[in-house]
Design a protein around this motif. Structure first.
Motif, PDB file in Angstrom:
ATOM      1  N   ARG A  53       0.969  -1.222  -0.010  1.00  0.00           N
ATOM      2  CA  ARG A  53      -0.042   0.014  -0.117  1.00  0.00           C
ATOM      3  C   ARG A  53       0.826   1.287   0.044  1.00  0.00           C
ATOM      4  O   ARG A  53       0.475   2.243  -0.752  1.00  0.00           O
ATOM      5  CB  ARG A  53      -0.988   0.045   1.068  1.00  0.00           C
ATOM      6  CG  ARG A  53      -2.035  -1.070   1.028  1.00  0.00           C
ATOM      7  CD  ARG A  53      -3.129  -1.191   1.946  1.00  0.00           C
ATOM      8  NE  ARG A  53      -4.325  -1.880   1.623  1.00  0.00           N
ATOM      9  CZ  ARG A  53      -5.121  -2.341   2.206  1.00  0.00           C
ATOM     10  NH1 ARG A  53      -5.462  -1.670   3.629  1.00  0.00           N
ATOM     11  NH2 ARG A  53      -6.180  -3.047   1.807  1.00  0.00           N
ATOM     12  N   LEU A  91      -1.519   4.168  -1.808  1.00  0.00           N
ATOM     13  CA  LEU A  91      -2.726   4.154  -0.879  1.00  0.00           C
ATOM     14  C   LEU A  91      -2.204   4.396   0.416  1.00  0.00           C
ATOM     15  O   LEU A  91      -3.270   5.170   1.183  1.00  0.00           O
ATOM     16  CB  LEU A  91      -3.216   2.794  -0.750  1.00  0.00           C
ATOM     17  CG  LEU A  91      -3.749   1.957  -1.867  1.00  0.00           C
ATOM     18  CD1 LEU A  91      -4.070   0.656  -1.982  1.00  0.00           C
ATOM     19  CD2 LEU A  91      -5.164   2.994  -2.470  1.00  0.00           C
ATOM     20  N   TYR A 102      -2.407  -3.561 -10.299  1.00  0.00           N
ATOM     21  CA  TYR A 102      -2.647  -3.795  -8.554  1.00  0.00           C
ATOM     22  C   TYR A 102      -3.421  -5.172  -8.550  1.00  0.00           C
ATOM     23  O   TYR A 102      -4.779  -4.956  -9.053  1.00  0.00           O
ATOM     24  CB  TYR A 102      -2.946  -2.598  -8.231  1.00  0.00           C
ATOM     25  CG  TYR A 102      -3.280  -2.928  -6.490  1.00  0.00           C
ATOM     26  CD1 TYR A 102      -2.271  -3.689  -5.582  1.00  0.00           C
ATOM     27  CD2 TYR A 102      -4.603  -2.490  -6.074  1.00  0.00           C
ATOM     28  CE1 TYR A 102      -2.512  -3.866  -4.376  1.00  0.00           C
ATOM     29  CE2 TYR A 102      -4.683  -2.931  -4.767  1.00  0.00           C
ATOM     30  CZ  TYR A 102      -3.920  -3.313  -3.903  1.00  0.00           C
ATOM     31  OH  TYR A 102      -4.203  -3.488  -2.529  1.00  0.00           O
ATOM     32  N   VAL A 105     -12.128  -7.842  -5.381  1.00  0.00           N
ATOM     33  CA  VAL A 105     -12.711  -6.774  -5.423  1.00  0.00           C
ATOM     34  C   VAL A 105     -13.632  -6.282  -6.442  1.00  0.00           C
ATOM     35  O   VAL A 105     -14.321  -5.288  -6.531  1.00  0.00           O
ATOM     36  CB  VAL A 105     -11.844  -5.361  -4.920  1.00  0.00           C
ATOM     37  CG1 VAL A 105     -10.968  -5.762  -3.479  1.00  0.00           C
ATOM     38  CG2 VAL A 105     -10.846  -5.220  -6.064  1.00  0.00           C
ATOM     39  N   LEU A 106     -13.673  -7.146  -7.419  1.00  0.00           N
ATOM     40  CA  LEU A 106     -14.449  -6.831  -8.533  1.00  0.00           C
ATOM     41  C   LEU A 106     -15.864  -6.945  -8.189  1.00  0.00           C
ATOM     42  O   LEU A 106     -16.265  -7.239  -7.173  1.00  0.00           O
ATOM     43  CB  LEU A 106     -14.105  -7.565  -9.728  1.00  0.00           C
ATOM     44  CG  LEU A 106     -12.471  -7.336 -10.169  1.00  0.00           C
ATOM     45  CD1 LEU A 106     -12.152  -7.961 -11.248  1.00  0.00           C
ATOM     46  CD2 LEU A 106     -12.411  -5.736 -10.770  1.00  0.00           C
ATOM     47  N   TYR A 107     -17.012  -6.941  -9.215  1.00  0.00           N
ATOM     48  CA  TYR A 107     -18.146  -7.067  -8.986  1.00  0.00           C
ATOM     49  C   TYR A 107     -18.812  -8.226  -9.258  1.00  0.00           C
ATOM     50  O   TYR A 107     -18.501  -8.968 -10.373  1.00  0.00           O
ATOM     51  CB  TYR A 107     -18.986  -6.013  -9.768  1.00  0.00           C
ATOM     52  CG  TYR A 107     -18.439  -4.524  -9.618  1.00  0.00           C
ATOM     53  CD1 TYR A 107     -18.890  -3.928  -8.590  1.00  0.00           C
ATOM     54  CD2 TYR A 107     -17.682  -3.852 -10.600  1.00  0.00           C
ATOM     55  CE1 TYR A 107     -18.434  -2.555  -8.067  1.00  0.00           C
ATOM     56  CE2 TYR A 107     -17.181  -2.692 -10.340  1.00  0.00           C
ATOM     57  CZ  TYR A 107     -17.586  -2.050  -9.109  1.00  0.00           C
ATOM     58  OH  TYR A 107     -17.094  -0.760  -8.977  1.00  0.00           O
ATOM     59  N   ASP A 161     -21.837  -9.183  -9.422  1.00  0.00           N
ATOM     60  CA  ASP A 161     -23.086  -8.937 -10.307  1.00  0.00           C
ATOM     61  C   ASP A 161     -22.815  -8.795 -11.505  1.00  0.00           C
ATOM     62  O   ASP A 161     -23.884  -8.854 -12.484  1.00  0.00           O
ATOM     63  CB  ASP A 161     -24.217  -8.101  -9.644  1.00  0.00           C
ATOM     64  CG  ASP A 161     -23.493  -6.668  -9.505  1.00  0.00           C
ATOM     65  OD1 ASP A 161     -22.520  -6.460  -9.580  1.00  0.00           O
ATOM     66  OD2 ASP A 161     -24.202  -5.836  -8.907  1.00  0.00           O
ATOM     67  N   LEU A 162     -21.700  -8.771 -12.028  1.00  0.00           N
ATOM     68  CA  LEU A 162     -21.323  -8.745 -13.490  1.00  0.00           C
ATOM     69  C   LEU A 162     -20.634  -9.730 -13.865  1.00  0.00           C
ATOM     70  O   LEU A 162     -20.298 -10.749 -13.151  1.00  0.00           O
ATOM     71  CB  LEU A 162     -20.369  -7.246 -13.754  1.00  0.00           C
ATOM     72  CG  LEU A 162     -20.949  -5.949 -13.301  1.00  0.00           C
ATOM     73  CD1 LEU A 162     -19.624  -4.914 -13.869  1.00  0.00           C
ATOM     74  CD2 LEU A 162     -22.080  -5.542 -13.921  1.00  0.00           C
ATOM     75  N   GLU A 201     -17.641  -8.329 -18.487  1.00  0.00           N
ATOM     76  CA  GLU A 201     -18.190  -6.998 -18.243  1.00  0.00           C
ATOM     77  C   GLU A 201     -17.065  -6.487 -17.131  1.00  0.00           C
ATOM     78  O   GLU A 201     -16.817  -5.429 -17.280  1.00  0.00           O
ATOM     79  CB  GLU A 201     -19.579  -7.085 -17.605  1.00  0.00           C
ATOM     80  CG  GLU A 201     -20.514  -7.135 -18.824  1.00  0.00           C
ATOM     81  CD  GLU A 201     -21.886  -7.525 -18.231  1.00  0.00           C
ATOM     82  OE1 GLU A 201     -22.913  -7.839 -19.026  1.00  0.00           O
ATOM     83  OE2 GLU A 201     -22.155  -7.865 -16.924  1.00  0.00           O
ATOM     84  N   PHE A 203     -14.897  -3.083 -17.590  1.00  0.00           N
ATOM     85  CA  PHE A 203     -14.906  -1.935 -16.574  1.00  0.00           C
ATOM     86  C   PHE A 203     -13.316  -1.703 -16.177  1.00  0.00           C
ATOM     87  O   PHE A 203     -13.213  -0.527 -16.192  1.00  0.00           O
ATOM     88  CB  PHE A 203     -15.733  -2.554 -15.260  1.00  0.00           C
ATOM     89  CG  PHE A 203     -15.611  -1.606 -14.161  1.00  0.00           C
ATOM     90  CD1 PHE A 203     -16.222  -0.476 -14.327  1.00  0.00           C
ATOM     91  CD2 PHE A 203     -14.791  -1.957 -13.046  1.00  0.00           C
ATOM     92  CE1 PHE A 203     -16.180   0.413 -13.172  1.00  0.00           C
ATOM     93  CE2 PHE A 203     -14.798  -1.021 -11.927  1.00  0.00           C
ATOM     94  CZ  PHE A 203     -15.511  -0.028 -12.104  1.00  0.00           C
ATOM     95  N   VAL A 204     -12.520  -2.703 -15.962  1.00  0.00           N
ATOM     96  CA  VAL A 204     -11.189  -2.237 -15.348  1.00  0.00           C
ATOM     97  C   VAL A 204     -10.654  -1.661 -16.712  1.00  0.00           C
ATOM     98  O   VAL A 204      -9.750  -0.834 -16.427  1.00  0.00           O
ATOM     99  CB  VAL A 204     -10.611  -3.648 -14.914  1.00  0.00           C
ATOM    100  CG1 VAL A 204      -9.088  -3.330 -14.572  1.00  0.00           C
ATOM    101  CG2 VAL A 204     -11.302  -4.116 -13.634  1.00  0.00           C
ATOM    102  N   LEU A 218     -11.296   1.789 -16.747  1.00  0.00           N
ATOM    103  CA  LEU A 218     -10.715   2.352 -15.523  1.00  0.00           C
ATOM    104  C   LEU A 218      -9.241   2.807 -16.261  1.00  0.00           C
ATOM    105  O   LEU A 218      -8.825   4.078 -15.871  1.00  0.00           O
ATOM    106  CB  LEU A 218     -10.386   1.735 -14.419  1.00  0.00           C
ATOM    107  CG  LEU A 218     -11.810   1.661 -13.643  1.00  0.00           C
ATOM    108  CD1 LEU A 218     -11.184   0.837 -12.373  1.00  0.00           C
ATOM    109  CD2 LEU A 218     -12.456   2.638 -13.379  1.00  0.00           C
ATOM    110  N   TYR A 219      -8.782   2.074 -16.892  1.00  0.00           N
ATOM    111  CA  TYR A 219      -7.273   2.545 -17.308  1.00  0.00           C
ATOM    112  C   TYR A 219      -7.308   3.131 -18.690  1.00  0.00           C
ATOM    113  O   TYR A 219      -6.107   3.168 -19.207  1.00  0.00           O
ATOM    114  CB  TYR A 219      -6.387   1.297 -17.323  1.00  0.00           C
ATOM    115  CG  TYR A 219      -5.976   0.764 -15.897  1.00  0.00           C
ATOM    116  CD1 TYR A 219      -5.015   1.179 -15.459  1.00  0.00           C
ATOM    117  CD2 TYR A 219      -6.885   0.024 -15.038  1.00  0.00           C
ATOM    118  CE1 TYR A 219      -4.301   1.105 -14.139  1.00  0.00           C
ATOM    119  CE2 TYR A 219      -6.345  -0.472 -13.777  1.00  0.00           C
ATOM    120  CZ  TYR A 219      -5.172   0.204 -13.282  1.00  0.00           C
ATOM    121  OH  TYR A 219      -4.881  -0.066 -12.014  1.00  0.00           O
TER     122      TYR A 219
END
Lengths: 315, 391
Positions: free
Chosen positions: A49, A54, A82, A88-90, A92-93, A97, A101-102, A105-106
């Motif tokens: 971290r 972080l 990382y 930590v992903l979703y 419900d996807l 997907e 999504f990731v 983000l990038y």
């Protein structure tokens, strides 16, 4: 070190009165796998971290890709991957997907399907791309996390205990993946509490109680634990103590000779490959029948215990 | 790839994610949309824009008084919003009934209302209720005002009717005066000196009575005009002028009428007087023909909207309810999403990635804006075609 991608000096992180990481200094060359090994609560996650920005260090210096992590530029952030300790992903996807999504983000361009397929093939999830994540097994989720970490082709990848809680077969597969990533020129900083995984790393840092005990190659760590190469000699007959005493006095024996069984000895030398033929000749001279002689590679768990024990006695 | 393109790519991250995530949780949508919708629906069902009849118990000191005897008949005809629950002299028992919700209202009538009014004091009827709902409290205030106005109107109506009846007496006095003038005229024709004098005296007496009676009425009308703020008193001024003329013309020019010239002058005076009396008669008849209801309540309001659309309360409030639901949804979804991501640790991923916190929030709210737009369309269809609202 040339092409250093991570550099820390006296890195310290305190939470109130509790010191999580104390005066940690190391540097990591690019294109290597750096294993950060230590028991749980030793400060591995805190170090990750700190290196990813972080956490802000209480004291000391950090440079990752020549920038302070808390002030990473967008360009540098795009070079970093990382993989957190937990998934930590979703849920419900779907797999696809989540990756999409990731990738967004990038800032991976919209024509990204090819890259997504590539990464899914790499982690062997291509056949499950439409599955909703909540229906995946723990191992599949880990692989999806790895895919998400690699989706934007980072040059430096941080992985916080990526193999924790998965079966040995999958762990082995993961390390194959990591080595394959390293071969593509990427640098990997991997924390683990499985000491045995040190063997797959180019460099290993051993962390205990927030302190970095040492950083070295796996081979050197083994040597440091036992004081040199270890040879295991097994004879058919009993070796009397006066013969053992003679063995200890031989010029090519640099370290300790320990009887670990009635007919078995552990011999520490500078270089196992040159000493083994000399030992065979000596046994012939002594009319000892050698049943087996080989370089002994003790498991890293034993190495780790030796090193920590040794360091403890020094402290 | 330019930084702007990257910015839009990053923004797009949450658009798909949030919409898919919400649409894949039908129970969540159901809870978040249907829950508040049902609550608002129940609230709407509880809302009654029809005036609620109030069960009213009257507390009066003397059950045998004239007021008490006529009360039921009076209040029962006041309007449908007052349900007469009887009369009692026991206020404590009435309050107990109110607390048990057996009645809605206690109307406490003052002990000697007539005396208070005669002493130039208003008779206050106290309305006791057991309401905490501000709307209901307001309703009771309006209820009291409307029904007291109605009682006051009835009192005024009675007064006006009596006034008109009194004006019938004026009419009779006028007829008598006209007859006396005709008699005097006849006596003049006959040159009967004695009778002329007798009739002249009768005429003067009759015109005095007439002037006093009509003068009082004119004073009343003037007062009314002043109270209403009318500056135009031409009508009453004309009557007053007429009365002056009648007063003058009723007086004889001389005590004795001997010559032809004097007779002619007296006749002219009488002709003038008769004309004035006819004119007064016409004016009084006009006054009598006015409906007493109009007299006591000459004005009434009649609201008319220039807006062509007629909306019911449900039509008017439905869009507001949808807007309320949407803002509630957007805020709840965003809060849930942020809290879930924080707990799950996904926020760590965002913090390490190039997406900034502002972009994250912007992206999330954009997605909820789209989602809210979609749900607004669905709810509008439900409200228009399901509930029959004209939004």
């Amino acid at each position: 070190m040339e092409n250093t991608v991570i550099y820390t000096q006296n890195l310290t992180k305190q939470f109130g009165d509790e010191v999580a990481v104390k005066e940690v200094t190391f540097s990591i060359p690019s294109g290597t796998i750096f294993g950060f090994i230590g028991p749980s609560g030793s400060g591995k996650t805190t170090t990750v971290r700190l290196l990813t920005g972080l956490y802000r260090p209480t004291e000391g210096k950090i440079a990752v890709l020549d920038e302070a992590p808390t002030e990473f530029s967008r360009a540098t952030q795009r070079k970093i991957g990382y993989m957190p300790q937990l998934f930590v992903l979703y849920d419900d996807l779907s797999v696809w997907e989540n990756l999409n999504f990731v990738a967004s983000l990038y800032g991976v361009g919209f024509g990204r399907s090819k890259r997504l397929k590539e990464v899914l093939d790499f982690v062997e999830l291509a056949n499950h791309k439409n599955k909703v994540v909540r229906k995946l097994s723990g191992g599949m989720k880990r692989r999806l996390s790895l895919a998400a970490t690699l989706i934007h082709r980072p040059t430096l990848v941080f992985m916080d205990e990526p193999t924790a809680g998965i079966d040995p077969v999958l762990r082995r597969k993961f390390w194959d993946h990591f080595q394959s990533i390293r071969e593509q020129g990427q640098t990997l900083f991997i924390t683990t509490q499985y000491v045995g995984e040190a063997a797959y790393c180019d460099y290993v840092g051993i962390l205990a109680g927030g302190r970095l005990l040492m950083v070295d190659t796996p081979k050197n760590l083994r040597r440091r634990a036992y004081g040199g190469d270890v040879i295991k000699l097994r004879t058919s007959d009993y070796v009397p103590p006066q013969v053992v005493a003679e063995l200890r006095l031989l010029p090519f024996i640099k370290g300790d000779v320990t009887r670990i069984g009635p007919h078995t000895f552990r011999i520490i030398t500078d270089n196992a490959s040159t000493v083994i033929p000399l030992l065979i000749d000596w046994a012939k001279e002594q009319q000892l029948k050698v049943e087996s002689i080989e370089e002994d590679l003790p498991p890293f768990d034993d190495v780790f215990v030796e090193l920590v024990k040794d360091r403890g006695s020094h402290d | 790839m330019t930084e702007i393109t990257q910015f839009f790519i990053r923004l797009s991250a949450f658009l798909g994610r949030e919409i898919f995530a919400v649409l894949r949780q039908p129970m969540l949508i159901l809870t978040l949309v249907l829950g508040p919708f049902l609550i608002l629906l129940l609230f709407g069902l509880g809302f009654n824009n029809q005036a609620q009849p109030l069960r009213t118990l009257f507390v009066i000191d003397d059950e045998n008084s004239e007021l008490a005897q006529n009360l039921e008949e009076t209040v029962s005809t006041l309007g449908p919003q007052l349900i007469y629950e009887g009369i009692t002299t026991d206020k404590a028992k009435a309050v107990e009934k109110l607390l048990r919700r057996e009645i809605d209202l206690i109307a406490e009538v003052p002990a000697h209302a007539e005396e208070l009014i005669r002493n130039n004091q208003p008779a206050v009827i106290t309305l006791l209720h057991y309401e905490i709902d501000p709307m209901q409290k307001d309703y009771i205030s309006v209820f009291g005002e409307v029904y007291i106005n109605e009682i006051n109107r009835r009192v005024l109506l009675e007064a006006a009717q009596q006034g008109q009846q009194e004006s019938t007496a004026v009419q009779q006095s006028l007829e008598t005066t006209k007859q006396t003038a005709a008699n005097l005229n006849q006596a003049l024709e006959l040159q009967d000196q004695q009778r002329v004098q007798q009739e002249q005296q009768v005429l003067e007496r009759d015109t005095d009575i007439l002037i006093q009676t009509v003068g009082a009425s004119v004073g009343l009308v003037n007062g009314f005009n002043q109270a209403m703020g009318y500056e135009d008193n031409s009508e009453t001024a004309a009557i007053e002028d007429l009365l002056n003329d009648i007063d003058q013309n009723s007086q004889a020019n001389s005590s004795e009428i001997g010559g032809t010239q004097e007779v002619t002058a007296e006749k002219q005076r009488l002709t003038q007087l008769e004309g004035d009396l006819d004119e007064l008669d016409t004016l009084l008849q006009e006054f009598q023909t006015i409906d007493p209801n109009i007299l006591v309540r000459p004005f009434r309001s009649e609201p008319k909207s220039i807006v062509s659309t007629e909306l019911r309360p449900s039509d008017f409030f439905a869009p507001a309810v949808i807007a309320l639901l949407m803002q509630h949804l957007a805020v709840t979804f965003a809060a849930l999403s942020v809290v879930t991501e924080r707990r799950a640790g996904t926020m760590e991923l965002f913090r390490i990635s190039p997406i900034s916190p502002i972009e994250t929030l912007l992206s999330k709210y954009l997605s909820y804006l789209l989602l809210a737009g979609l749900l607004t369309a669905v709810l509008t269809i439900v409200v228009v075609y399901g509930l029959g609202c004209r939004c």
